[in-house]
Design a protein around this motif. Structure first.
Motif, PDB file in Angstrom:
ATOM      1  N   PRO A   6      47.114  17.797  47.096  1.00 22.32           N
ATOM      2  CA  PRO A   6      46.666  18.186  48.550  1.00 22.32           C
ATOM      3  C   PRO A   6      47.626  19.073  49.130  1.00 22.32           C
ATOM      4  O   PRO A   6      48.634  19.044  48.939  1.00 22.32           O
ATOM      5  CB  PRO A   6      46.823  16.558  49.456  1.00 22.32           C
ATOM      6  N   HIS A   7      47.352  20.035  49.890  1.00 20.77           N
ATOM      7  CA  HIS A   7      48.190  21.064  50.517  1.00 20.77           C
ATOM      8  C   HIS A   7      48.929  20.464  51.540  1.00 20.77           C
ATOM      9  O   HIS A   7      48.407  19.790  52.446  1.00 20.77           O
ATOM     10  CB  HIS A   7      47.353  22.348  50.845  1.00 20.77           C
ATOM     11  N   GLU A   8      50.124  20.757  51.407  1.00 20.07           N
ATOM     12  CA  GLU A   8      50.828  20.266  52.639  1.00 20.07           C
ATOM     13  C   GLU A   8      51.480  21.868  53.351  1.00 20.07           C
ATOM     14  O   GLU A   8      52.096  22.617  52.634  1.00 20.07           O
ATOM     15  CB  GLU A   8      52.263  19.351  52.070  1.00 20.07           C
ATOM     16  N   GLU A   9      51.508  21.712  54.732  1.00 23.27           N
ATOM     17  CA  GLU A   9      51.866  22.625  55.472  1.00 23.27           C
ATOM     18  C   GLU A   9      53.312  22.566  55.282  1.00 23.27           C
ATOM     19  O   GLU A   9      53.754  21.733  55.683  1.00 23.27           O
ATOM     20  CB  GLU A   9      51.168  22.811  56.938  1.00 23.27           C
ATOM     21  N   PRO A  10      53.951  24.015  55.352  1.00 24.37           N
ATOM     22  CA  PRO A  10      55.437  23.923  55.350  1.00 24.37           C
ATOM     23  C   PRO A  10      55.932  23.594  56.664  1.00 24.37           C
ATOM     24  O   PRO A  10      55.470  24.156  57.633  1.00 24.37           O
ATOM     25  CB  PRO A  10      55.662  25.410  54.709  1.00 24.37           C
ATOM     26  N   LYS A  11      56.939  23.007  56.680  1.00 22.82           N
ATOM     27  CA  LYS A  11      57.522  22.671  58.189  1.00 22.82           C
ATOM     28  C   LYS A  11      58.030  23.890  58.668  1.00 22.82           C
ATOM     29  O   LYS A  11      58.762  24.654  58.087  1.00 22.82           O
ATOM     30  CB  LYS A  11      58.859  21.464  57.789  1.00 22.82           C
ATOM     31  N   THR A  12      57.849  24.122  60.014  1.00 21.87           N
ATOM     32  CA  THR A  12      58.654  25.133  60.975  1.00 21.87           C
ATOM     33  C   THR A  12      59.411  24.393  61.933  1.00 21.87           C
ATOM     34  O   THR A  12      59.215  23.426  62.324  1.00 21.87           O
ATOM     35  CB  THR A  12      57.488  26.174  61.164  1.00 21.87           C
ATOM     36  N   PHE A  13      59.941  25.463  62.857  1.00 23.45           N
ATOM     37  CA  PHE A  13      60.773  24.870  64.179  1.00 23.45           C
ATOM     38  C   PHE A  13      59.668  24.233  64.771  1.00 23.45           C
ATOM     39  O   PHE A  13      59.964  23.562  65.733  1.00 23.45           O
ATOM     40  CB  PHE A  13      61.240  26.249  64.628  1.00 23.45           C
ATOM     41  N   ALA A  14      58.366  24.789  64.752  1.00 26.74           N
ATOM     42  CA  ALA A  14      57.341  24.011  65.656  1.00 26.74           C
ATOM     43  C   ALA A  14      57.188  22.418  65.447  1.00 26.74           C
ATOM     44  O   ALA A  14      56.892  21.785  66.175  1.00 26.74           O
ATOM     45  CB  ALA A  14      56.019  24.518  65.537  1.00 26.74           C
ATOM     46  N   ASP A  15      57.472  22.008  64.283  1.00 29.57           N
ATOM     47  CA  ASP A  15      57.563  20.720  63.977  1.00 29.57           C
ATOM     48  C   ASP A  15      58.378  19.830  64.668  1.00 29.57           C
ATOM     49  O   ASP A  15      58.395  18.509  64.607  1.00 29.57           O
ATOM     50  CB  ASP A  15      57.504  20.408  62.417  1.00 29.57           C
ATOM     51  N   TYR A  16      59.641  20.386  65.193  1.00 27.15           N
ATOM     52  CA  TYR A  16      60.640  19.634  65.758  1.00 27.15           C
ATOM     53  C   TYR A  16      60.633  20.015  67.377  1.00 27.15           C
ATOM     54  O   TYR A  16      61.509  19.463  67.723  1.00 27.15           O
ATOM     55  CB  TYR A  16      62.151  20.299  65.243  1.00 27.15           C
TER      56      TYR A  16
END
Length: 194
Positions: A176-186
């Motif tokens: 499954p495709h996993e969205e890369p983490k960005t600053f928005a995730d924090y």
């Protein structure tokens, strides 16, 4: 003179049996049957009657003529040309609304039939910054421009029975495709947009 004698001597030494092992008439097969057949000779189906990929195979040009675009275009190109002939913009190529700045409450709508769609933001007012390409997807339908804050939202107009809609890559042997983490995730959840 010497060359003529050499050529004559070589021709005399060549075995006759190797040259004519079978008669010429058995080497050539004649057929008046055309190699390819055209089912719909010269007929262009209207956009409403196109149902399968076979409907997007052109009739071709008449023998001895140069084909036009519509006579040799196939697939999506043919579908686009037939649509344009009837005034239908298949790929919705008109520019996005640039008369206003999109907000979370009233975003700029981007129509898309695939899993993701790209939208180019040039800022508000128009051309106030270089193009920033924003990616909206079915999993993440809202995106905000990092330079001007313009918000775009995906309006999915594709088929409802899309096999990838619920599959997310699990059934085809792909991870499954996993969205890369960005600053928005924090960012704190109360600041998230939904």
């Amino acid at each position: 003179m010497f060359l003529q004698r050499t050529a004559f001597a070589l021709a005399r030494r060549t075995p006759v049996r190797a040259i004519a092992t079978r008669p010429f008439s058995t080497s050539v097969i004649r057929s008046n049957k055309p190699k390819y057949t055209v089912e719909k000779e010269g007929k262009i189906l209207p956009f409403e009657e196109i149902n399968t990929e076979e409907d997007l195979i052109p009739p071709g040009a008449k023998s001895g003529t140069v084909p036009t675009d519509i006579e040799h275009a196939t697939g999506l190109e043919r579908l686009e040309l037939i649509g344009k002939m009837q005034g239908i913009d298949i790929f919705d190529m008109k520019p996005l609304d640039s008369s206003r700045k999109g907000t979370l409450e009233n975003p700029i709508i981007v129509n898309g039939a695939g899993d993701e769609q790209y939208a180019g933001c040039t800022g508000f007012p128009v051309d106030s910054h270089t193009v920033n390409w924003l990616t909206v997807s079915r999993e993440r339908p809202i995106e905000r421009c990092g330079e001007c804050g313009n918000v775009v939202k995906l309006n999915y107009i594709g088929p409802l029975d899309d096999p990838h809609a619920h599959d997310h890559g699990h059934g085809h042997g792909h991870p499954p495709h996993e969205e890369p983490k960005t600053f928005a995730d924090y960012v704190k959840p109360e600041y998230w947009y939904r």
